[in-house]
Design an enzyme around this catalytic site. Structure first.
Site, PDB file in Angstrom:
ATOM      1  N   HIS A 102      22.539  29.247  24.267  1.00  0.00           N
ATOM      2  CA  HIS A 102      22.115  30.353  23.406  1.00  0.00           C
ATOM      3  C   HIS A 102      21.679  29.846  22.035  1.00  0.00           C
ATOM      4  O   HIS A 102      20.832  30.442  21.379  1.00  0.00           O
ATOM      5  CB  HIS A 102      23.251  31.356  23.214  1.00  0.00           C
ATOM      6  N   HIS A 130      19.677  30.452  14.428  1.00  0.00           N
ATOM      7  CA  HIS A 130      18.764  31.327  15.167  1.00  0.00           C
ATOM      8  C   HIS A 130      17.364  30.954  14.708  1.00  0.00           C
ATOM      9  O   HIS A 130      17.126  30.709  13.523  1.00  0.00           O
ATOM     10  CB  HIS A 130      19.063  32.795  14.872  1.00  0.00           C
TER      11      HIS A 130
END
Length: 308
Positions: A102, A130
């Site tokens: 992720h 991110h």
């Protein structure tokens, strides 16, 4: 994918809100065993609209990330500069770096702490990122509708709890320092000790150990100008127990460094790990505080390396 029972292990990712209660002791014990990094299984960014079916908190009223509207933030003179302790780690200390499919997660020692700027002392647990792709910026939070190329989250937990997993189930149990990443003209040497090891965790599930370094160099220099609000983890189980601090000063990486972050890691089936972000959630009446006074609209533009 459906959860298979009340004792299902919920997986924590990044970062405040109302008290979260567990339905029974078994479930609470399982909550307390959750890893401190972004989740390893059971969900993906492809089924993001279905998260709340398996993780009800993801449909809550105090979710993260958000789009910060600077004209509606509330100046709070009591918000003091963030003060860090123990962030400059010795190279003799080893840190675990993981590609969990992720994001990339760096586990941090509890000797790293936030000792000022929050009502309690918070110990570090991990940091992660991110990002987007060359065609699509990938920060989770936005400012005035603007999304940045990337975002760093440094996750801490209230020191009154014995672990980040226990703290995650209590209001204000977590505190996350967030900063936006954008492209700049110069090479950022502070990021070299981390980015230089991404190739070692290129494939999903890979773990390596890297030498300690000055983690504070991953954050902006100015820790006195920030936005503050109560929100949630931005991935399942989306627990609403996070005290968010979003710095106004951005971090600048060279084009080469930004490409390295966006184009190195893979998840399942050798596919590039990109665009691992959640879209902004509704505020639902929450206030966004600011440690500094917003400029009068039209009188002052954001300076270089600032969002406003």
């Amino acid at each position: 994918m459906r959860a298979r029972g009340p004792a299902v292990i919920l997986l924590i990712t990044c970062v405040l809100g109302p008290h979260v209660t567990c339905q029974d002791h078994t479930e609470e014990e399982e909550h307390d065993k959750q890893p401190a990094g972004p989740g390893h299984h059971h969900w993906s960014y492809q089924d993001i609209l279905e998260w709340d079916k398996d993780y009800p908190e993801c449909g809550g009223k105090a979710q993260s990330p958000i789009d910060v509207d600077t004209q509606h933030t509330v100046f709070d003179a009591q918000l003091r500069p963030i003060q860090l302790s123990g962030y400059n780690l010795s190279t003799a200390e080893t840190l675990e770096l993981e590609n969990n499919k992720h994001t990339v997660v760096l586990k941090l020692p509890g000797t790293m702490k936030i000792i000022g700027g929050l009502p309690e002392i918070y110990q570090a647990a991990q940091l992660h990122f991110h990002w987007g792709s060359k065609s699509n910026p990938g920060s989770e939070h936005m400012v005035n509708g603007r999304r940045f190329p990337g975002e760093i989250h440094v996750v801490h937990y209230n020191s009154e709890y014995t672990s980040v997993e226990k703290a995650a189930n209590h209001s204000g149990g977590l505190a996350v320092l967030a900063a936006f990443i954008e492209k700049g003209p110069d090479y950022n040497e502070g990021y070299e000790p981390l980015l230089s090891h991404l190739e070692a965790v290129k494939d999903g599930g890979q773990i390596t150990e890297i030498p300690g370094f000055d983690i504070s160099r991953l954050l902006p220099q100015r820790l006195d100008r920030y936005f503050r609000y109560n929100g949630s983890l931005t991935t399942p189980p989306c627990l609403q127990t996070v005290n968010w601090t979003i710095f106004n000063q951005t971090i600048r990486l060279s084009e080469t460094q930004l490409d390295l972050l966006e184009d190195t890691l893979h998840h399942d089936h050798d596919q590039l790990l990109q665009e691992n972000f959640r879209d902004p959630q509704k505020l639902n009446g929450r206030n966004v505080l600011s440690s500094f006074k917003a400029p009068v609209l039209g009188r002052k533009a954001a300076g270089e390396g600032e969002v406003m």
